[in-house]
Scaffold this active site. Structure first.
Site, mmCIF file in Angstrom:
data_model
loop_
_atom_site.group_PDB
_atom_site.id
_atom_site.type_symbol
_atom_site.label_atom_id
_atom_site.label_comp_id
_atom_site.label_asym_id
_atom_site.label_seq_id
_atom_site.Cartn_x
_atom_site.Cartn_y
_atom_site.Cartn_z
ATOM 1 N NE ARG A 282 22.604 -9.758 -17.678
ATOM 2 C CZ ARG A 282 22.104 -10.990 -17.251
ATOM 3 N NH1 ARG A 282 22.871 -11.850 -16.400
ATOM 4 N NH2 ARG A 282 20.830 -11.283 -17.331
ATOM 5 C CG ASN B 135 13.116 -11.136 -21.247
ATOM 6 O OD1 ASN B 135 12.326 -11.704 -20.909
ATOM 7 N ND2 ASN B 135 14.157 -10.889 -20.399
ATOM 8 C CB ALA C 82 21.177 -5.342 -18.649
ATOM 9 C CG ASP C 83 17.821 -11.063 -18.575
ATOM 10 O OD1 ASP C 83 18.910 -11.723 -19.393
ATOM 11 O OD2 ASP C 83 16.999 -11.448 -18.013
ATOM 12 N N PRO C 84 18.246 -9.261 -22.458
ATOM 13 C CG PRO C 84 19.536 -8.483 -24.587
ATOM 14 C CD PRO C 84 19.660 -8.688 -23.045
#
Length: 223
Positions: free
Chosen positions: A182, A20, A14-16
């Site tokens: 996201r 990352n 959920a945070d690419p």
């Protein structure tokens, strides 16, 4: 990779953001992709699990949006928590692609920096107001300063109205969908930052989505 997570696996990073996602050379001599580029995902502290039913609805929403099937779009969007009257906006928010009947509402160059909303949402706002903006030629050589000011005021009014609708959607959106957005928006923004025009994000997502739908159909037949 992220399309596989969303449509087929259901375990979604959920945070690419770009920090990352790394690219390195595959140095494993036993791998068939030895010495080729290898994508490495970092920071596994924020994941969301999508149930099979949710993934199926997402697939339906994606394909309905691509094919402009408004009946299926509304069914899928409301099933995922969207207000019924804002189903088109919700679909645009998920796909971040102008719906087929929105593409005629182009944003001319002169308005590129008028509003921070993504271009796809700006086009939807213009469609909602049935407002075709003057062409570049008309704006620069035909309109008076007063008329240009009126165009800009009306543009801002439409954007502000759609921004309020977006806030309403986000406030009642389930956490699962919020984190999914996201992911989708981070991937879209990364491609935009790197100006990777040869990568067709929509085509890749659609291809994986169709494969997932075939798998859902196969499982249904077995049951």
């Amino acid at each position: 990779m992220f399309a596989e997570q969303i449509f087929r696996i259901g375990f979604v990073h959920a945070d690419p953001h770009p920090g990352n996602v790394h690219v390195q050379v595959n140095n494993d001599p036993k791998s068939k992709n030895y010495r080729k580029a290898q994508i490495v995902l970092l920071d596994h502290g924020l994941y969301e699990t999508l149930l099979s039913e949710e993934r199926k609805i997402l697939c339906d929403l994606w394909m309905a949006s691509i094919t402009n099937d408004h009946i299926r779009m509304k069914q899928a969007a409301t099933a995922l928590g969207a207000p019924e009257k804002e189903y088109e906006l919700f679909c645009t928010l998920v796909t971040m692609k102008p719906l087929p009947d929105t593409e005629q509402y182009n944003i001319p160059l002169y308005a590129n920096n008028w509003d921070p909303l993504p271009r796809e949402l700006q086009m939807f706002a213009l469609k909602s107001g049935k407002f075709h903006m003057p062409t570049q030629e008309e704006y620069e050589n035909v309109l008076t300063n007063e008329q240009r000011l009126e165009v800009r005021k009306h543009f801002r009014k439409l954007m502000d109205k759609k921004r309020l609708a977006l806030l309403r959607i986000l406030k009642q959106m389930p956490k699962t969908m919020f984190l999914l957005l996201r992911n989708l928006n981070s991937v879209r923004n990364t491609l935009k930052i790197h100006n990777v025009s040869e990568v067709d994000r929509t085509y890749i997502m659609t291809e994986v989505c169709q494969q997932a739908l075939k798998e859902f159909q196969t499982k249904k037949k077995k049951i």
